[in-house]
Design an enzyme around this catalytic site. Structure first.
Site, PDB file in Angstrom:
ATOM      1  CG  ASP A  88      -3.178  -8.215   8.989  1.00 46.87           C
ATOM      2  OD1 ASP A  88      -3.698  -7.126   9.277  1.00 46.87           O
ATOM      3  OD2 ASP A  88      -2.413  -8.369   8.027  1.00 46.87           O
TER       4      ASP A  88
ATOM      5  CB  SER B 149      -0.969   0.007   1.182  1.00 47.19           C
ATOM      6  OG  SER B 149      -0.304  -0.281   2.391  1.00 47.19           O
TER       7      SER B 149
ATOM      8  CG  HIS C 272       6.135  -8.868   7.943  1.00 46.88           C
ATOM      9  ND1 HIS C 272       7.079  -8.033   7.392  1.00 46.88           N
ATOM     10  CD2 HIS C 272       5.000  -8.129   8.075  1.00 46.88           C
ATOM     11  CE1 HIS C 272       6.534  -6.837   7.224  1.00 46.88           C
ATOM     12  NE2 HIS C 272       5.268  -6.866   7.618  1.00 46.88           N
TER      13      HIS C 272
ATOM     14  CG  HIS D  27      -0.805  -5.287   1.969  1.00 43.91           C
ATOM     15  ND1 HIS D  27      -0.162  -5.126   3.163  1.00 43.91           N
ATOM     16  CD2 HIS D  27      -0.837  -4.038   1.405  1.00 43.91           C
ATOM     17  CE1 HIS D  27       0.187  -3.848   3.320  1.00 43.91           C
ATOM     18  NE2 HIS D  27      -0.224  -3.168   2.266  1.00 43.91           N
TER      19      HIS D  27
ATOM     20  NE  ARG E 290       2.481  -3.770  12.367  1.00 41.86           N
ATOM     21  CZ  ARG E 290       2.334  -3.880  11.043  1.00 41.86           C
ATOM     22  NH1 ARG E 290       1.774  -2.884  10.360  1.00 41.86           N
ATOM     23  NH2 ARG E 290       2.721  -4.962  10.407  1.00 41.86           N
TER      24      ARG E 290
END
Ligand code: NMX
Ligand code: MLT
Length: 465
Positions: A421, A290, A366, A320, A375
């Site tokens: 995620d 992105s 990743h 993604h 995160r």
């Protein structure tokens, strides 16, 4: 260099004049910015400002241009390393090739936003509630100026965003014209594109804009876009999942709090979650799909709406941003097939079966990170504080114990650890936001802050196509 991916890791490439960005330039040259004087509204070329953030940015730009010039002079002909055939075949991984100011990703330690960890942001950024989560507006200020904002500056920026939050009517017309089954990410991308005809950058460029001024209407479009995103996302949510009845913005709420409010959630916990969510998803250096798509399209001087829509279209891919939706789908399958009180052994067998069926385990792995994503950790801490007994959180925790070993056993997965995620969906589920197909929209709203800040900075520094 420990890097793993092309277009990464040049955020702070060399000893620039120490803390140059932070120093700013208190003597902004009136020759360069004749229209920017804080506290006054002065118009030039149809552009005007009484926006404090814009003033702070304008003050910082000259020193950043000088910094870039001195980097070029001192190091321009130095090599950044070798490019192997495998690096080219591997999607250009490990080739440093892009200047990205707003964040830097370390394979081991994870993301740094302008040099700050998530924990530091939680400590230093102004908050809505005492010992609560940071206000993402503060991060936007930090991205653009390099400075940690004061509470007053953040309150002022919240007000500025509310002032700009009116959504042009064509956005609703375009959304209405789409079939109801249209994926929320497609709706978001179309909504952003529908605002393009009013782009201030596109208009100013057509009227003859000097290169040194490109950043100014880019800032205007970007701030307008960011300001409207909560209302647009909420409209997509209400239209797709709540029969289309819209909720007006609360005139005193912050940007992320208002997003929760307009979606129909008034609980204090959801608003806090939304502040954390919007903070941690905002930026992940320049090499992710992105960010790179936004930068690439923006480098052609496409306006911020065209550029950000490109980024969103990349975010909508399952490897993604859409992975947050995929994680929930997969978790629900695990729960329905094995129950929520599943043993680690059964869970391990289920993960192996997913792999054997030729699918990826969503939320794990990743392209750059080689450890647990910080995160993921910050969301886990939020869960431990607010929803420790929630069965879906317990399942996520069990998977955290089980999945890395199964992935590592394949011998081919470079990073078996969870990414952002793997956790985000269950937090939303806990507060009743159960519509998983909407989750990537929330990622997209947050990502706007990072990629549009970088777009403004790229134009301020005159980065090339
Ligand atoms: N499950 C199964 N296989 C995996 C996984 C996973 N979670 N992660 C990597 N692999 C495989 C990968 O498909 C590749 O297989 P092959 O050689 O047969 O093509 C092999 O392991 C080597 O890939 P890596 O070098 O480890 O990973 P890469 O950098 O190519 O891809 C991801 C990174 C994130 C695309 C990959 O780990 C993945 O597909 N993860 C699951 C989807 C996901 O969670 N995406 C979200 C990423 C974060 N975000 O928000 O964007
Ligand atoms: C992101 O936040 O963009 C993802 O973690 C993907 C990436 O950084 O490659």
């Amino acid at each position: 260099m420990k890097s793993t991916r092309l277009l990464r890791r040049l955020g702070t490439p060399m000893p620039a004049p120490a803390n140059a960005w932070q120093r700013g330039n208190r003597r902004t040259s009136p020759q360069i910015y004749p229209f920017l004087f804080c506290g006054h509204r002065v118009a030039t070329q149809g552009l005007s400002t009484d926006c404090e953030l814009k003033c702070a940015l304008a003050e910082a730009i000259p020193s950043q241009r000088d910094r870039l010039k001195s980097i070029k002079t001192a190091f321009g002909s130095k090599s950044l390393g070798e490019v192997t055939v495998n690096m080219a075949l591997g999607g250009m991984r490990g080739v440093p090739g892009l200047l990205w100011e707003t964040s830097l990703l370390d394979a081991e330690d994870g993301i740094r936003f302008r040099g700050h960890t998530i924990a530091e942001l939680q400590q230093k950024l102004p908050k809505a509630c005492p010992s609560g989560e940071p206000l993402p507006e503060g991060l936007l200020w930090l991205f653009l100026t390099g400075n940690m904002p004061s509470k007053e500056q953040v309150v002022g920026l919240s007000a500025e965003l509310r002032k700009r939050a009116d959504i042009p009517p064509q956005v609703f017309n375009v959304l209405e014209a789409l079939p109801a089954r249209t994926h929320p990410m497609t709706q978001l991308s179309c909504a952003i594109m529908s605002m393009q005809p009013d782009s201030k950058f596109a208009r100013a460029y057509q009227n003859g804009l000097r290169k040194t001024d490109y950043w100014d209407p880019t800032f205007e479009d970007s701030l307008d876009c960011i300001a409207r995103l909560p209302g647009i996302a909420a409209a997509i949510y209400r239209r797709t999942f709540r029969n289309g009845s819209l909720i007006k913005a609360d005139p005193v709420l912050d940007w992320a709090g208002n997003l929760a409010h307009m979606m129909g959630y008034s609980d204090r916990g959801v608003k806090e979650l939304m502040r954390l969510y919007m903070t941690i998803h905002s930026d992940h250096e320049g090499g992710n799909v992105s960010a790179h798509a936004t930068h690439l399209v923006g480098s052609a001087l496409s306006d911020p709406y065209l550029s950000f829509a490109a980024g969103l279209n990349g975010l909508a891919g399952p490897l993604h941003g859409l992975a947050n939706q995929e994680v929930l789908k997969w978790l629900n399958q695990v729960e329905s097939e094995l129950g929520s009180d599943v043993s680690r052994e059964d869970l391990s067998r289920y993960v192996s079966a997913t792999l054997k069926s030729g699918r990826v385990v969503p939320g794990y792995g990743h392209a750059v990170l080689r450890k647990t994503d910080p995160r993921f950790t910050s969301q886990r801490e939020f869960a431990l504080k607010h929803l420790p007994d929630y069965p879906k959180f317990k399942l996520v925790s069990k998977l955290f114990d089980v999945v890395p070993a199964v992935l590592a056993d394949t011998g081919k997965v470079a990073n078996p650890w969870p990414n952002v995620d793997a956790h985000s969906g269950v937090l939303l589920q806990f507060y009743g936001i159960t519509e998983q197909n909407f989750y990537t929209v929330l990622f997209g709203v947050s990502r706007a802050m990072g990629v549009l800040s970088q777009l403004i900075l790229s134009r301020a520094m005159g980065l090339p196509i």
